[in-house]
Design a protein around this motif. Sequence first.
Motif, PDB file in Angstrom:
ATOM      1  N   SER A  17       0.857  -1.297  -0.113  1.00 14.28           N
ATOM      2  CA  SER A  17      -0.071  -0.045  -0.137  1.00 14.28           C
ATOM      3  C   SER A  17       0.956   1.231  -0.244  1.00 14.28           C
ATOM      4  N   SER A  63     -13.164  -7.206   4.079  1.00  8.16           N
ATOM      5  CA  SER A  63     -12.805  -5.848   3.171  1.00  8.16           C
ATOM      6  C   SER A  63     -12.596  -4.724   4.027  1.00  8.16           C
ATOM      7  N   ASP A  64     -13.337  -4.772   5.378  1.00  7.98           N
ATOM      8  CA  ASP A  64     -12.921  -3.568   6.315  1.00  7.98           C
ATOM      9  C   ASP A  64     -11.481  -3.243   6.689  1.00  7.98           C
ATOM     10  N   ARG A  65     -10.703  -4.479   6.427  1.00  6.28           N
ATOM     11  CA  ARG A  65      -9.364  -4.405   6.702  1.00  6.28           C
ATOM     12  C   ARG A  65      -8.678  -3.529   5.850  1.00  6.28           C
ATOM     13  N   GLN A 114      -9.360  -0.637   5.008  1.00  6.67           N
ATOM     14  CA  GLN A 114      -9.090   0.904   5.263  1.00  6.67           C
ATOM     15  C   GLN A 114      -8.111   0.776   6.053  1.00  6.67           C
ATOM     16  N   GLY A 115      -7.385   0.034   6.792  1.00  9.58           N
ATOM     17  CA  GLY A 115      -6.494   0.145   7.785  1.00  9.58           C
ATOM     18  C   GLY A 115      -4.952   0.387   6.916  1.00  9.58           C
ATOM     19  N   TYR A 116      -5.197   0.001   5.666  1.00 12.43           N
ATOM     20  CA  TYR A 116      -3.955   0.201   4.658  1.00 12.43           C
ATOM     21  C   TYR A 116      -4.294   1.343   3.853  1.00 12.43           C
ATOM     22  N   GLY A 117      -5.313   1.978   3.676  1.00 14.82           N
ATOM     23  CA  GLY A 117      -5.610   3.071   3.010  1.00 14.82           C
ATOM     24  C   GLY A 117      -5.778   2.769   1.819  1.00 14.82           C
ATOM     25  N   PRO A 155      -8.521   0.505  -1.335  1.00 15.76           N
ATOM     26  CA  PRO A 155      -9.989   0.133  -1.429  1.00 15.76           C
ATOM     27  C   PRO A 155     -10.077  -1.388  -1.188  1.00 15.76           C
ATOM     28  N   THR A 192      -5.466  -3.589  -4.119  1.00 11.26           N
ATOM     29  CA  THR A 192      -6.898  -3.549  -3.995  1.00 11.26           C
ATOM     30  C   THR A 192      -7.082  -4.888  -3.091  1.00 11.26           C
TER      31      THR A 192
END
Lengths: 340, 329
Positions: free
Chosen positions: B170, B201-203, B205-208, B210, B240
């Motif tokens: 990322s 897929s919420d994870r 977000q933690g990597y910035g 999609p 992604t």
Amino acid sequence: MQLSAFMRNNFFTEIMATITYIEAISKGLWEEMERDSSVFLIGEDIGVFGGAFKVTKGFLKHFGEERVIDTVLAETAIIGAATGAAVVGMRPVAEIQFSDFVTTAFSQLVNNTASIHYRWHLSCPMVVRLPSGAGIHGGPFHSRNPEAWFFHQPGFKIVAPSTPYDAKGLIKAAIRDNNPVLYFEHKRLYRHIKGEVPETEYLIEIGKGDIKREGNDISVITYGSMVHMALEAAEVLRSEHGVSVEVVDLRSLMPLDTELIFSSVRKTGKVLVAHEDNITGGIGGEISALISQHCFEYLDAPIQRLGSLDTPTPYSPPLEEFFLPNTKKVVAALIELAKY
Amino acid sequence: MAKDQKRKNNLLTDEQYLQLYYFMKLTREYEESILKLYRQGKIVGGAYTGNGNEATAVGSVFALEKHDYLFPMHRDMGSHLVKGQSLRNLMLQHLGRGNSLSKGRDGTGHYADPLLRIYGNISHLGAMIPMAAGTALASKLRKEKSVSLTFIGDGGSNVGDVHESLAMASVMKLPLILIIENNQFAYSTPVQKQKAMEKYSDRAQGYGIPGFTIDGTDIDAVYSTCKEAVDRARRGEGPTLIESVTMRMHGHSAHDGAEYVPKQLLEEWKKKDPVERIEKKLLSENILSHTQKEEIGKKVMAELEDAIQFAIESPYPPAEDAALGVYAE
């Protein structure tokens, strides 16, 4: 004659520069990056900062951030990414900031990287640079000599130079090798050890040791930092005890130069196997077994071993000094051997 | 209607749907034949299937180009086929033959085929993701525009390798696509005991980066989401994370009866069988005729028969080969 001995003896034809061990590593890396655009560096703090020990100082400016890659703090990702890039034809040189931290990437290295050629029939030309060793008051987590863990895993080549000459020749050979090479560079040697290095290009063949001092009575089989203790001890044995000690610097741990080891032992009949790593399960055990299997009838004394204590590396100076082998301990071991 | 044209409301051309159908059928029947061979004692090691995962394995790789890198997992047999691997080569691997791609050194999909850019998994879950990040890095450094696609399961997604790879990829904006195949069970452990958040897929977000959660039995959803991710990666916009929700319809491997899986759950998912789903779609839209369906079925079985025959008749490697090849020249 060993190549390095040849080089040293032919100083009339070679222009030599006296440089430190760390400069030798840097020069070797630099030359290989200039020579081959598929070579790139990957690791933590190696670019902008020039590396925790400054091995790659100035590299970012010259080679750019695509070839000198500062990564997130994630050793598994560093080793895995290097492995992936190597399999598709790049020649990455990964730096693990302190060899102690290679444990974090152990699964990648041992399960994945090491067995790629055996399973996939593909080359994995990568180097992992591992600043290792004690004697710098690094304590339990900045002092290890973890070479034996990887010695046991088929698939790696392992080198551990002791001099600037060997350091430069071996880093260049490691980068050109088509296998994963673990390059153990001793932190205490970085700026303490200076030596002559030719300005012209040379390589040192991986798997070839070097006689650092010739002798007839006792062989010391060693590598890395202990080569220097062995050389000092050999001088003490000569001047104070009239005993002639041969110092065999393995330089490569995998593959081992068994021919060189055996020929030295067959000449002297007495042997001390020494390394800075702790004794139990260390590479010295394997070397001792090989000597006893192949040179038994030549031995005049039981094989002796010297290494660190079988404890974690302690921090406080007197503890660390007691923990580590040193020249005095080598001298004592050699005197014992001389008595047989 | 021409086969190379898209119908209204369809993502792909009729021709492409027929290809997808063929590959999914082939995957299903290939794995059925593997189970049969296992029961006959002809497979010396384990036998794993991806029954329920065919749309994910096939649809994802359908979005790749030849020069892209594929790192499949053990329930992605269809991905090998779409990338161009032959049934013969796969069968040789399963039967440990000397002329297999790994020359008998490893089984199942554990091989590499650099010409097809397929790099099979090792048994340590998550271990291939850092390598996939590495091929993505090589692609970026060489300005190749190749992307790397890899997979992990709901259980395997917890291994540290996954986190480290996503953290690196990322930040470096590497062309990497990771599909988390949430097939409800990690061996015997239900997914509820693998995660506390709602969706994998919420994870992302933690990597910035999609993150998408899709129905992994829906070929259109799989293809379109992966295509978007591939395009994004190729444009240099980074990785992604895709959670593909499926069901592991069989046990962990052939020896596992999976008594721990509630029958009702299997019955519910049976209704969404990905192979039946695409078949129904194509039949109802007249993309596939009943005659064509039969022909494809026959073609698949004939190809399988050939591969099995070829593999069984192929010799084991010479025993002494075990000692060779630890090092490259």
